[in-house]
Scaffold this active site. Structure first.
Site, mmCIF file in Angstrom:
data_model
loop_
_atom_site.group_PDB
_atom_site.id
_atom_site.type_symbol
_atom_site.label_atom_id
_atom_site.label_comp_id
_atom_site.label_asym_id
_atom_site.label_seq_id
_atom_site.Cartn_x
_atom_site.Cartn_y
_atom_site.Cartn_z
ATOM 1 N N LYS A 101 -45.479 -15.850 86.491
ATOM 2 C CA LYS A 101 -44.956 -14.846 85.692
ATOM 3 C C LYS A 101 -43.198 -14.846 85.711
ATOM 4 O O LYS A 101 -42.690 -14.061 86.128
ATOM 5 C CB LYS A 101 -45.231 -13.522 86.282
ATOM 6 C CG LYS A 101 -46.684 -13.212 86.356
ATOM 7 C CD LYS A 101 -47.406 -11.723 86.959
ATOM 8 C CE LYS A 101 -48.764 -11.512 86.765
ATOM 9 N NZ LYS A 101 -49.671 -12.758 87.466
ATOM 10 N N LYS A 403 -48.834 -24.709 61.098
ATOM 11 C CA LYS A 403 -49.886 -25.200 61.928
ATOM 12 C C LYS A 403 -49.563 -25.130 63.525
ATOM 13 O O LYS A 403 -50.263 -24.945 64.164
ATOM 14 C CB LYS A 403 -50.209 -26.716 61.278
ATOM 15 C CG LYS A 403 -51.667 -27.031 61.849
ATOM 16 C CD LYS A 403 -51.897 -28.535 61.307
ATOM 17 C CE LYS A 403 -53.442 -28.542 61.620
ATOM 18 N NZ LYS A 403 -54.597 -27.887 60.973
ATOM 19 N N LYS A 406 -42.510 -23.710 65.873
ATOM 20 C CA LYS A 406 -41.490 -24.662 66.403
ATOM 21 C C LYS A 406 -40.980 -23.628 67.586
ATOM 22 O O LYS A 406 -41.077 -22.595 67.370
ATOM 23 C CB LYS A 406 -40.450 -24.826 65.387
ATOM 24 C CG LYS A 406 -40.729 -25.866 64.320
ATOM 25 C CD LYS A 406 -39.556 -26.313 63.647
ATOM 26 C CE LYS A 406 -39.033 -24.956 62.643
ATOM 27 N NZ LYS A 406 -38.024 -25.333 61.706
ATOM 28 N N HIS A 408 -37.901 -24.052 68.228
ATOM 29 C CA HIS A 408 -36.251 -23.917 68.092
ATOM 30 C C HIS A 408 -36.271 -23.398 66.736
ATOM 31 O O HIS A 408 -37.075 -23.336 65.909
ATOM 32 C CB HIS A 408 -35.911 -25.563 68.315
ATOM 33 C CG HIS A 408 -36.635 -26.413 67.339
ATOM 34 N ND1 HIS A 408 -37.906 -27.027 67.649
ATOM 35 C CD2 HIS A 408 -36.212 -27.011 66.202
ATOM 36 C CE1 HIS A 408 -38.013 -28.025 66.711
ATOM 37 N NE2 HIS A 408 -37.236 -27.876 65.874
ATOM 38 N N ASP A 428 -57.797 -21.978 50.283
ATOM 39 C CA ASP A 428 -58.217 -23.173 51.059
ATOM 40 C C ASP A 428 -59.020 -24.036 50.150
ATOM 41 O O ASP A 428 -59.511 -23.418 49.122
ATOM 42 C CB ASP A 428 -58.961 -22.970 52.226
ATOM 43 C CG ASP A 428 -58.794 -23.662 53.508
ATOM 44 O OD1 ASP A 428 -58.139 -24.815 53.144
ATOM 45 O OD2 ASP A 428 -59.177 -23.661 54.502
ATOM 46 N N ILE A 432 -66.161 -24.483 55.915
ATOM 47 C CA ILE A 432 -67.199 -24.963 56.643
ATOM 48 C C ILE A 432 -67.724 -23.960 57.669
ATOM 49 O O ILE A 432 -68.568 -23.251 57.665
ATOM 50 C CB ILE A 432 -67.056 -26.186 57.151
ATOM 51 C CG1 ILE A 432 -66.644 -27.186 56.068
ATOM 52 C CG2 ILE A 432 -68.088 -26.911 58.104
ATOM 53 C CD1 ILE A 432 -66.132 -28.571 56.623
ATOM 54 N N GLY A 434 -65.087 -21.634 58.941
ATOM 55 C CA GLY A 434 -64.151 -20.468 58.807
ATOM 56 C C GLY A 434 -63.220 -20.554 60.018
ATOM 57 O O GLY A 434 -62.290 -19.796 59.870
ATOM 58 N N SER A 436 -60.592 -22.628 60.914
ATOM 59 C CA SER A 436 -59.255 -23.145 60.435
ATOM 60 C C SER A 436 -58.664 -21.950 59.529
ATOM 61 O O SER A 436 -57.396 -21.553 59.770
ATOM 62 C CB SER A 436 -59.085 -24.332 59.708
ATOM 63 O OG SER A 436 -59.723 -24.356 58.409
#
Length: 511
Positions: A101, A403, A406, A408, A428, A432, A434, A436
């Site tokens: 923590k 995807k 980052k 930064h 898309d 197939i 679902g 992604s």
């Protein structure tokens, strides 16, 4: 393999949501050691024996281990060495979550390096009060995870966590804000509570996030209500630390196995209940949800699998042309989901053929034009060229969920300009499972955007297998598809491009 993949793989292979907290509390250790004739040994020796016995007893029934760093640091350098020994004792496929923590901004980079490089941790718990900057140094490490502590079970924390009122408590602000700091596979939530109502509010605010609860110690009678409040639509997304008192028993293995089975029965009941509550609107059962829209493929997704599809001549010609440039291949191909198919659709080929690409965009555009939306979003990376082309053709601004986020720069989950509350149509190439597309939508929704429609070029399941479509509908999404495998197989078989055997294989490809 990254933390989240290791975690979900372990949940699947062990069929378990349980996590073992390896906390060598001195008071607990003294009692445990006395009952085993180890009362005269040192605290460090007792801790070593206890950790080893707990790991051996639970490793077949849990999906992760979570030692609290403070207990090991309290034993000095030897305690830290013990934690390194614990890392070596763990099965290689089970992730290690260090419970610290951490909340000090100035030391975050050093702590991240220590935990991930020296202790070889896979994930770490963080205190969120310093804001997004507390998570950034930890997310610089690819494949590692963080768990944001959103709520404490300590009664004295109520005055802070539930401020200013129960309608908009501070802990829910933490839940909403922290989701902007990382993707669902980077950032999980830790919720210390035995109150199903609090857990339900967290789940509502973060439907796509994995949530780790406090130890189940004393909560066995409340378990079913907690499960009902915290499980996601897939029947997982919830991590349950073993009761600490169980870890001192002589039959840890048997009790852990029994608890796992009990939880799995509750998961099954949860899924059955969710399934029975699903009410699909008739409009969602149509390939084209608007009656005045020209039908390019099957008229409805309820069409009989034996009925011959009604196919527009231009679409028929497009299917043949796509096959001729090897956008459809036969063989054994492993998909991102891990499934092996007897075919592969590679729509990336079309970007090198401007005329053909334009025809594909026209098919998408016919589906998109009747829909109401402010922006188009492509799922990275395969559909980004398509989404870009549609943005230009329909004069709709383009955005896309990253995807990976980052740690930064702006650290944005969604690239492009947008305003909270706007509606996005997601594009898309192929549906197939679902998974992604739901991951991408989770990032969009976490950034304050609304998604109602998902438009794909190919619906793998078609009328034979509607599991992926139903998965989207469970999340309040409408699926629109240009083509199904049934349509493709009928066109190519009729045109003599594939054999009857290949057509049959296409029609019965299982995800």
């Amino acid at each position: 393999m990254g933390f989240f993949t290791a975690l979900t793989d372990a949940m699947s292979s062990r069929q378990s949501l349980l996590v073992t907290g390896l906390d060598p509390n001195p008071e607990m250790l003294r009692s445990w050691a006395a009952h085993r004739g180890l009362g005269g040994s040192s605290l460090l020796s007792q801790a070593r024996s206890w950790c080893k016995s707990v790991i051996e007893a639970t490793s077949d029934h849990v999906c992760a281990y979570k030692p609290s760093l403070g207990f090991y640091q309290a034993m000095g350098s030897a305690g830290v060495e013990l934690l390194l020994e614990v890392r070596e004792l763990l099965p290689l496929d089970l992730p290690l979550i260090i419970d610290i923590k951490h909340g000090d901004l100035n030391s975050s980079s050093a702590v991240a390096a220590y935990l991930f490089k020296t202790l070889h941790a896979d994930a770490v718990t963080l205190n969120p009060l310093a804001g997004q900057d507390i998570a950034a140094p930890f997310l610089l490490y690819p494949g590692k995870g963080v768990l944001i502590n959103c709520h404490s079970s300590n009664p004295a924390a109520v005055a802070l966590q539930h401020h200013p009122n129960e309608d908009d408590p501070f802990y829910l602000k933490v839940v909403r804000e922290s989701q902007r700091w990382g993707t669902p596979d980077q950032l999980l939530l830790e919720v210390g509570t035995s109150d199903p109502a609090i857990l339900a509010q967290v789940r509502q605010a973060a439907p796509e996030r994995f949530v780790m609860l406090r130890s189940l110690w004393g909560e066995e009678g409340n378990l079913q209500r907690l499960m009902a409040s915290g499980l996601n639509l897939a029947g997982d997304g919830l991590l349950l630390p073993l009761p600490q008192n169980l870890l001192t028993e002589s039959d840890i293995n048997e009790q852990t196995a029994a608890l796992k089975e009990r939880i799995n029965r509750m998961r099954q009941d949860h899924l059955l209940q969710k399934q029975s509550n699903l009410e699909f609107e008739s409009e969602q059962c149509r390939i084209w949800p608007h009656p005045d829209q020209p039908a390019l493929g099957l008229e409805t997704s309820n069409a009989s699998s034996e009925a011959e599809p009604l196919i527009d001549p231009e679409l028929r010609e497009l299917v043949i042309d796509l096959f001729d440039i090897r956008c459809l291949l036969f063989g054994e191909f492993k998909q991102a989901s891990g499934a092996v198919f007897n075919y592969y659709v590679d729509l990336r080929q079309i970007i090198s053929d401007p005329a053909l690409f334009h025809r594909v965009l026209d098919c998408y555009a016919q589906v998109l034009r009747p829909l109401q939306f402010d922006r188009i979003a492509g799922i990275p990376y395969g559909s980004l060229p398509t989404a870009t082309g549609l943005s230009l053709q329909l004069h709709k601004p383009l955005i896309y969920p990253r995807k990976e986020v980052k740690a930064h720069g702006t650290r944005r989950m969604v690239e492009g300009e947008f305003n909270e509350g706007e509606t996005v149509a997601v594009v898309d190439d192929i549906l197939i499972t679902g998974g992604s597309v739901l991951e991408g939508i989770g990032k969009l929704e976490s950034s304050g955007l609304k998604v109602r429609d998902v438009v794909v070029f190919l619906d793998h399941g078609g009328v034979h297998d509607t599991r992926a479509k139903q998965r989207l509908e469970c999340n309040g999404l409408r699926l629109q598809a240009v083509l199904t495998l049934e349509t493709i197989s009928e066109v190519l078989e009729t045109a003599g491009r594939i054999s009857s055997k290949q057509a049959q294989a296409l029609r019965h490809s299982d995800p």
